[in-house]
Each structure stands twice: as C-alpha cells, then as structure tokens.
Design an enzyme around this catalytic site. Structure first.
Site, PDB file in Angstrom:
ATOM      1  N   ARG A   1       0.832  -1.201   0.000  1.00 12.29           N
ATOM      2  CA  ARG A   1       0.000   0.000   0.000  1.00 12.29           C
ATOM      3  C   ARG A   1       0.871   1.257   0.000  1.00 12.29           C
ATOM      4  O   ARG A   1       2.008   1.247   0.400  1.00 12.29           O
ATOM      5  CB  ARG A   1      -0.905   0.029   1.235  1.00 12.29           C
ATOM      6  CG  ARG A   1      -2.046  -0.946   1.206  1.00 12.29           C
ATOM      7  CD  ARG A   1      -2.913  -0.819   2.445  1.00 12.29           C
ATOM      8  NE  ARG A   1      -3.693   0.421   2.455  1.00 12.29           N
ATOM      9  CZ  ARG A   1      -3.501   1.412   3.321  1.00 12.29           C
ATOM     10  NH1 ARG A   1      -2.535   1.336   4.212  1.00 12.29           N
ATOM     11  NH2 ARG A   1      -4.262   2.491   3.276  1.00 12.29           N
TER      12      ARG A   1
ATOM     13  N   LYS B   1       5.338  -7.317  12.281  1.00 10.56           N
ATOM     14  CA  LYS B   1       4.665  -7.631  11.023  1.00 10.56           C
ATOM     15  C   LYS B   1       5.108  -8.972  10.450  1.00 10.56           C
ATOM     16  O   LYS B   1       6.303  -9.241  10.300  1.00 10.56           O
ATOM     17  CB  LYS B   1       4.931  -6.533   9.994  1.00 10.56           C
ATOM     18  CG  LYS B   1       4.187  -6.767   8.671  1.00 10.56           C
ATOM     19  CD  LYS B   1       4.311  -5.579   7.741  1.00 10.56           C
ATOM     20  CE  LYS B   1       3.595  -5.832   6.424  1.00 10.56           C
ATOM     21  NZ  LYS B   1       3.633  -4.666   5.524  1.00 10.56           N
TER      22      LYS B   1
ATOM     23  N   ARG C   1      -0.829   4.438  13.100  1.00 10.07           N
ATOM     24  CA  ARG C   1       0.394   4.331  13.894  1.00 10.07           C
ATOM     25  C   ARG C   1       0.044   4.434  15.366  1.00 10.07           C
ATOM     26  O   ARG C   1      -0.872   5.165  15.748  1.00 10.07           O
ATOM     27  CB  ARG C   1       1.381   5.458  13.545  1.00 10.07           C
ATOM     28  CG  ARG C   1       1.914   5.406  12.125  1.00 10.07           C
ATOM     29  CD  ARG C   1       2.973   4.327  11.963  1.00 10.07           C
ATOM     30  NE  ARG C   1       3.617   4.400  10.655  1.00 10.07           N
ATOM     31  CZ  ARG C   1       3.174   3.811   9.571  1.00 10.07           C
ATOM     32  NH1 ARG C   1       2.058   3.102   9.624  1.00 10.07           N
ATOM     33  NH2 ARG C   1       3.826   3.901   8.427  1.00 10.07           N
TER      34      ARG C   1
END
Length: 267
Positions: free
Chosen positions: A65, A130, A265
């Site tokens: 993205r 992640k 965030r």
C-alpha cells in the site's frame, strides 16, 4: 539461486492442501514474476466460475500500500494474488482487506502460530511485529462483473541480512514456529480460509465477520495517530464499524476513518 535450493511452489502440494476445494481454484505458479497483482490486473482471466490465483516464488517488483515495495528473496516469503469476482451488478463491498487479513490470521492459527493480531487495514502481526501484508486493488467496472485482486505476502524465513523497515519490527514463520511451513501448504491453507470467509462476506457483509476481526485488533483501546488525512488525527482505537472503517475516539467525539491512503500508527 536454483529452485532446488528452496521449497518452490508445487501445484500438487497446493491442491492437496486445498482438499475438496481444489476445483474451485485455477492456479498459475511461477518461479519469478514482477508483481502478481499487476500481472493479474493487466491480464484478467476469463470468468469460468473459479478463483484465479497467481503465485510466484520471487517477486521482483512486489507492491504494498501507499507505493511501498514488498521485498522478496527466494524461499523467504509466500507471495500471491487471487482474483475474486462478485455477483453481477453488485457494488464491490467495503472491508475486503480486513476479510483477507482475517483469513490469513486463521490460517496461521491453524498452523499453531500464537499471538496473531490484525492491524487496520492491511497488516497481520504476531505480538506486534509484522508477518504479512495485504494489497487489495479493484478492477475497472464498466459493464464487467465487479472484482478485486487480493495480493498477499507472508514472511516464511527472511535471510539474516534482510533489512525490512516496519515501525514495530518484523518477524517470520521460521521464528514463530521454529521452522517455516512449506509455501505450497501455506498457500492452500490461506486460500481455503479466503474461500470460506468470502462466501460469508458475499452473503452477509463484513458485519458477520466484524467480531472475529475485533478479537484480533492489534491496537484495541490504544492511543493511535492517522497519517495521510487532510488533517492530523489522533485518538483511541475503538475498532471498526460494520463497513470496515476505523473508529477513533477523539476529543471531538467518535470519528470514522476510511482506509484510502491513510496509515495507522501507535501514538
């Protein structure tokens, strides 16, 4: 690196993992591809009732993205894209990336991964780091059956010298499980979960899956900031609504944020 030096994708092994759903998919497996999303979008397969999947051992121009690059090394990750078509005449519903993330999470949990979390709108984390990313791109509409290309990348076993930037760090399945599963097995498991959840989604919308997503919300009740909005926006993450939009408690009240080009965030 020669394909014999790592666990290359194998059609038979993917079909075995798909089980009774094998006939629901059309698989194209490549040793190398620029971007599986770009390739599917540029060369849309005919609508034959199956879900068309393009997977590659290595992507040389993988995309994420907001213009980001998905880094790829042989044997380091599972990277693939799947073309999902919806009922003719229907708008493509919202929240696709959240459903795809939930499918990846369930496949990982099936493998025994603990601490799987979902970060709105398109990342899969393990204990805050992640592990997987998702890129959903809609196909041009005009007279065609509405469809979306869902691209997914999962870290299998990153090389020791890999430098992948992510605010809270990255991880891979080799670290999570002690040994990375085969790419073919993982592809089959994720496709099975995608098929199950997208059937629910097509029939009942994201609201039917919202609770399952909320249970894995990485930022639940935490202070967060939104990057990419016209105005700076901070608040407490209140989860997502029935359309998959992010809900944010702010001093001005509850705000609803659509995915678009924004990024979430921790504040």
């Amino acid at each position: 690196m020669d394909r014999s030096d790592y666990d290359a994708l194998d059609a038979g092994a993917v079909a075995a993992a798909l089980g009774d759903l094998a006939d629901a998919f059309s698989l194209v497996l490549l040793a190398e591809c620029d971007s599986t999303n770009s390739r599917l979008l540029a060369q849309l397969p005919p609508d034959d009732g199956r879900v068309h999947v393009l997977a590659a051992d290595v992507q040389t121009s993988g995309r994420g993205r907001r213009g980001r690059v998905w880094q790829s090394w042989p044997g380091a990750s599972l990277t693939f894209s799947a073309l999902w078509r919806f009922a003719p005449g229907s708008p493509v519903p919202a929240g696709l990336s959240l459903v795809a993330g939930l499918a990846v999470a369930r496949a990982l949990e099936e493998l025994g991964v603990d601490g799987v979390q979902l970060k709105w709108p398109n990342d899969v984390l393990v204990h805050g780091r992640k592990l997987a990313g998702i890129l959903v791109e809609l196909t041009p509409g005009r007279g065609r059956t509405p469809a979306a290309v869902v691209g997914i990348g999962v870290n299998l076993s990153l090389p020791p010298d890999a430098q992948v930037e992510y605010a809270t760090g990255v991880t891979d399945l080799a670290e999570c499980l002690g040994r990375a599963p085969g790419a073919s097995q993982l592809l089959g498991l994720v496709l099975v979960q995608l098929h199950r959840l997208f059937e629910v989604y097509a029939a009942a919308g994201f609201s039917a899956l919202r609770g399952a997503w909320q249970q894995r919300n990485a930022f639940a009740d935490l202070p967060v900031s939104i990057i990419g909005e016209a105005e700076a926006l901070s608040g407490t993450c209140a989860g997502v609504d029935e359309d998959g939009a992010l809900l944010l408690h702010t001093p001005e009240g509850l705000r609803r944020v659509l995915s678009g080009e924004v990024s979430l965030r921790l504040a």
